[in-house]
Design an enzyme around this catalytic site. Structure first.
Site, PDB file in Angstrom:
ATOM      1  N   GLU A 246     -43.085 -30.295  20.348  1.00  0.00           N
ATOM      2  CA  GLU A 246     -44.330 -30.043  19.602  1.00  0.00           C
ATOM      3  C   GLU A 246     -44.648 -28.577  19.779  1.00  0.00           C
ATOM      4  OE1 GLU A 246     -45.670 -32.081  17.685  1.00  0.00           O
ATOM      5  OE2 GLU A 246     -45.178 -34.100  18.379  1.00  0.00           O
ATOM      6  N   CYS A 280     -52.941 -26.073  18.464  1.00  0.00           N
ATOM      7  CA  CYS A 280     -51.698 -25.978  17.693  1.00  0.00           C
ATOM      8  C   CYS A 280     -51.968 -26.190  16.218  1.00  0.00           C
ATOM      9  CB  CYS A 280     -50.685 -26.977  18.227  1.00  0.00           C
ATOM     10  SG  CYS A 280     -51.331 -28.633  18.326  1.00  0.00           S
TER      11      CYS A 280
HETATM   12  P1  NAD Z   1     -45.560 -21.577  26.159  1.00  0.00           P
HETATM   13  O1  NAD Z   1     -44.399 -21.920  25.298  1.00  0.00           O
HETATM   14  O2  NAD Z   1     -45.700 -20.215  26.668  1.00  0.00           O
HETATM   15  O3  NAD Z   1     -45.562 -22.522  27.457  1.00  0.00           O
HETATM   16  C1  NAD Z   1     -45.515 -23.923  27.345  1.00  0.00           C
HETATM   17  C2  NAD Z   1     -44.901 -24.502  28.603  1.00  0.00           C
HETATM   18  O4  NAD Z   1     -43.518 -24.117  28.681  1.00  0.00           O
HETATM   19  C3  NAD Z   1     -45.547 -24.035  29.907  1.00  0.00           C
HETATM   20  O5  NAD Z   1     -45.654 -25.133  30.777  1.00  0.00           O
HETATM   21  C4  NAD Z   1     -44.540 -23.024  30.427  1.00  0.00           C
HETATM   22  O6  NAD Z   1     -44.593 -22.873  31.815  1.00  0.00           O
HETATM   23  C5  NAD Z   1     -43.234 -23.649  30.000  1.00  0.00           C
HETATM   24  N1  NAD Z   1     -42.095 -22.739  29.933  1.00  0.00           N
HETATM   25  C6  NAD Z   1     -42.079 -21.383  30.021  1.00  0.00           C
HETATM   26  N2  NAD Z   1     -40.798 -20.911  29.899  1.00  0.00           N
HETATM   27  C7  NAD Z   1     -40.005 -21.994  29.728  1.00  0.00           C
HETATM   28  C8  NAD Z   1     -38.614 -22.176  29.518  1.00  0.00           C
HETATM   29  N3  NAD Z   1     -37.765 -21.145  29.455  1.00  0.00           N
HETATM   30  N4  NAD Z   1     -38.140 -23.429  29.359  1.00  0.00           N
HETATM   31  C9  NAD Z   1     -38.983 -24.492  29.386  1.00  0.00           C
HETATM   32  N5  NAD Z   1     -40.310 -24.390  29.579  1.00  0.00           N
HETATM   33  C10 NAD Z   1     -40.828 -23.153  29.755  1.00  0.00           C
HETATM   34  O7  NAD Z   1     -46.840 -22.049  25.320  1.00  0.00           O
HETATM   35  P2  NAD Z   1     -48.381 -21.867  25.719  1.00  0.00           P
HETATM   36  O8  NAD Z   1     -48.700 -20.411  25.571  1.00  0.00           O
HETATM   37  O9  NAD Z   1     -48.671 -22.562  27.002  1.00  0.00           O
HETATM   38  O10 NAD Z   1     -49.103 -22.677  24.542  1.00  0.00           O
HETATM   39  C11 NAD Z   1     -49.433 -22.117  23.324  1.00  0.00           C
HETATM   40  C12 NAD Z   1     -48.449 -22.520  22.247  1.00  0.00           C
HETATM   41  O11 NAD Z   1     -48.271 -23.927  22.234  1.00  0.00           O
HETATM   42  C13 NAD Z   1     -48.902 -22.178  20.845  1.00  0.00           C
HETATM   43  O12 NAD Z   1     -47.835 -21.646  20.100  1.00  0.00           O
HETATM   44  C14 NAD Z   1     -49.324 -23.498  20.241  1.00  0.00           C
HETATM   45  O13 NAD Z   1     -49.284 -23.551  18.840  1.00  0.00           O
HETATM   46  C15 NAD Z   1     -48.381 -24.433  20.909  1.00  0.00           C
HETATM   47  N6  NAD Z   1     -48.913 -25.793  20.953  1.00  0.00           N
HETATM   48  C16 NAD Z   1     -48.361 -26.752  20.156  1.00  0.00           C
HETATM   49  C17 NAD Z   1     -48.869 -28.033  20.147  1.00  0.00           C
HETATM   50  C18 NAD Z   1     -48.285 -29.095  19.264  1.00  0.00           C
HETATM   51  O14 NAD Z   1     -48.573 -30.260  19.470  1.00  0.00           O
HETATM   52  N7  NAD Z   1     -47.462 -28.770  18.292  1.00  0.00           N
HETATM   53  C19 NAD Z   1     -49.946 -28.348  20.971  1.00  0.00           C
HETATM   54  C20 NAD Z   1     -50.485 -27.365  21.786  1.00  0.00           C
HETATM   55  C21 NAD Z   1     -49.948 -26.088  21.774  1.00  0.00           C
END
Ligand code: NAD
Length: 468
Positions: A246, A280
């Protein structure tokens, strides 16, 4: 309590290091959190793996009963969880803030508890009985973002547990506290090792990356940015993990010429500014027909002006600060660039600390950074159009496809146009309204698979067909 190591539901594991979590409203330290190493993660995965056979074999009714208890635990501890969430995330207790998020988590847990996947008879005749069964996968790794840390954790955990999987969850380093406390509470009703948590600061060790490649994790459910989701997919390839991704969006709303500006202003505002735009499926670009463009902007600005922004713990606040510095700087950059071309109708100047007032800027178009990039904050670009077909083409022009909306007095015509939007969810006269009985997910580069409802539950299972 939270500064004590409390890593997984098998055996609490001590960590040598910890990292700090600060309140975005005040900059004050909220708590220190265990900084897990690869060994800590491996211990959590081993605990989940050891717990899997017994949990998978637990009668369905028993697992259902435990999922119902999870919902009640959230309700019983709602105020504590909401206060913790406000302190680490910044969102207010009120409005569509922490109390609302905890209530949503409870509602999702309750609904998911009642879902079931019965075995399906494919053939039953003189040639034999063939059934389709859905089996749990094993250890599910859950990786969550910082915008709705509690609700998204529940979206991941409950369907995984309901279908007989065990879980290792890793919250965002920005917002680990509410998830830690929730896991602690849920472990009062779950067998040891069924639900485990690891927290880390993503510096020396990236736990999410390790989880995505981990040989003993069978599935990753990931919610976060597009860039990170792509990394998860790459890392998961070698072990053929099941994936639900997501990811980010850049949702468009299209206001048709027959919409009533006064009637839609409130819906437009919350469609875009829910959780301070850090959502999101928030509306991140608004296309308005030339004939009502100014009236829509006036009505939207008039509504937005009266929204109290402040410290989330203040009962009067309806919006809080931006959650973290990186997001704040991104927003500032996009707004600064938009100001050079567009008309600032509201806000536009960063506030104190991490506060950024609701900002509305007209006079922009596709190709401008505030339109093309996901701002993930309280700034909405408004794009004037004259040709509806062009507006639709512009709405569909980006590589993301999470949600979209059409605003019109003619529901039938709006539904026809909605069907032509390239996104996973599309709303008429609202934006971003999700519910547990409707599948939710992105198309194009916004993700893979869906969450919620039976379709969401299927993603935590593999099919096995039994021929006799
Ligand atoms: P992010 O991608 O920076 O981090 C998300 C998670 O991934 C965190 O727990 C982080 O620690 C982890 N992470 C970091 N590096 C990683 C790697 N290499 N491999 C696996 N995991 C890793 O996102 P964010 O800044 O926390 O959230 C904001 C983003 O999330 C926005 O783009 C938003 O649109 C999206 N979002 C999407 C949904 C949806 O349902 N589609 C819902 C909420 C947020």
């Amino acid at each position: 309590m939270l500064d004590k190591p409390r890593i997984n539901g098998g055996d609490p594991t001590a960590t040598v290091d910890s990292f700090a979590v600060y309140n975005p409203s005040t900059g004050a330290l909220v708590a220190n959190v265990p900084n897990a190493t690869e060994e800590t993660l491996n211990a959590a995965v081993a605990a989940a793996r050891a717990a899997f056979p017994a949990w998978a074999a637990t009668p369905d009714g028993k697992r259902q009963e435990i999922c119902r208890k999870i919902a009640s635990i959230l309700g019983d501890n709602a105020e504590e969880l909401a206060h913790l969430l406000t302190q680490e995330q910044g969102k207010p207790l009120n409005g569509l803030g922490s109390r609302w998020e905890v209530g949503g988590a409870q509602a999702w847990a309750s609904h998911t508890a009642e879902l079931a996947i019965p075995s399906k008879v494919l053939q039953d005749d003189e040639n034999g009985l063939i059934t389709l069964e859905r089996k749990p996968l094993g250890v599910v790794g859950s990786i969550t973002p910082w915008n709705f840390p509690l609700m998204i954790a529940i979206w991941h955990i409950v369907p995984a547990l309901r279908t007989g999987n065990t879980v290792v969850i890793k919250p965002s380093p920005n917002t680990p506290l509410t998830t830690l406390r929730m896991v602690e509470l849920l472990n009062e009703v779950l067998p040891a090792g069924v639900l485990n948590i690891v927290t880390g600061d993503d510096k020396a060790v990236n736990l999410g990356a390790l989880m995505s490649a981990h040989p003993d994790i069978r599935k990753i459910i990931f919610t976060g940015s597009c860039a990170t989701g792509q990394k998860v997919m790459e890392s998961a390839a070698a072990t053929m993990k099941r994936l639900t991704l997501e990811m980010g969006g850049n949702d468009a709303g299209i206001v048709l010429p027959d919409a009533d500006p006064a009637a839609i202003a409130e819906g437009l505002f919350w469609g875009a500014f829910i959780n301070n735009g850090q959502t999101c499926a928030a509306m991140k670009r608004l296309y308005v027909h030339d004939s009502i463009h100014d009236a829509v902007c006036d009505a939207l600005v008039a509504y937005a002006r009266n929204i109290p922004v402040g410290d989330g713990l203040d009962e009067n606040s309806i919006l809080g600060p931006v959650q973290n510095r990186m997001q704040f700087e991104k927003l500032k950059r996009l707004v600064q660039s938009a100001r050079q071309k567009g008309n600032v109708l509201l806000g536009g100047e960063p506030g104190e600390g991490l506060f950024f007032p609701p900002t509305i800027i007209s006079g922009l178009e596709n190709g401008d950074p505030l339109v093309d990039e996901e701002q993930f904050g309280p700034a909405l670009p408004v794009i004037r159009y004259t040709d509806v077909e062009q507006a639709l083409a512009d709405a569909n022009a980006l590589e993301t496809g999470l949600g979209g909306s059409i605003w019109s007095s003619d529901i039938k015509a709006a539904r026809a146009m909605a069907a032509r939007m390239e996104c996973g969810s599309v709303w008429i006269n609202k934006h971003g309204a999700i519910q547990p009985n409707a599948p939710f997910g992105g198309v194009k580069q916004s993700g893979l698979g869906v969450e919620f409802s039976e379709e969401g539950l299927f993603e935590y299972t593999d099919i096995q067909v039994v021929f006799s």
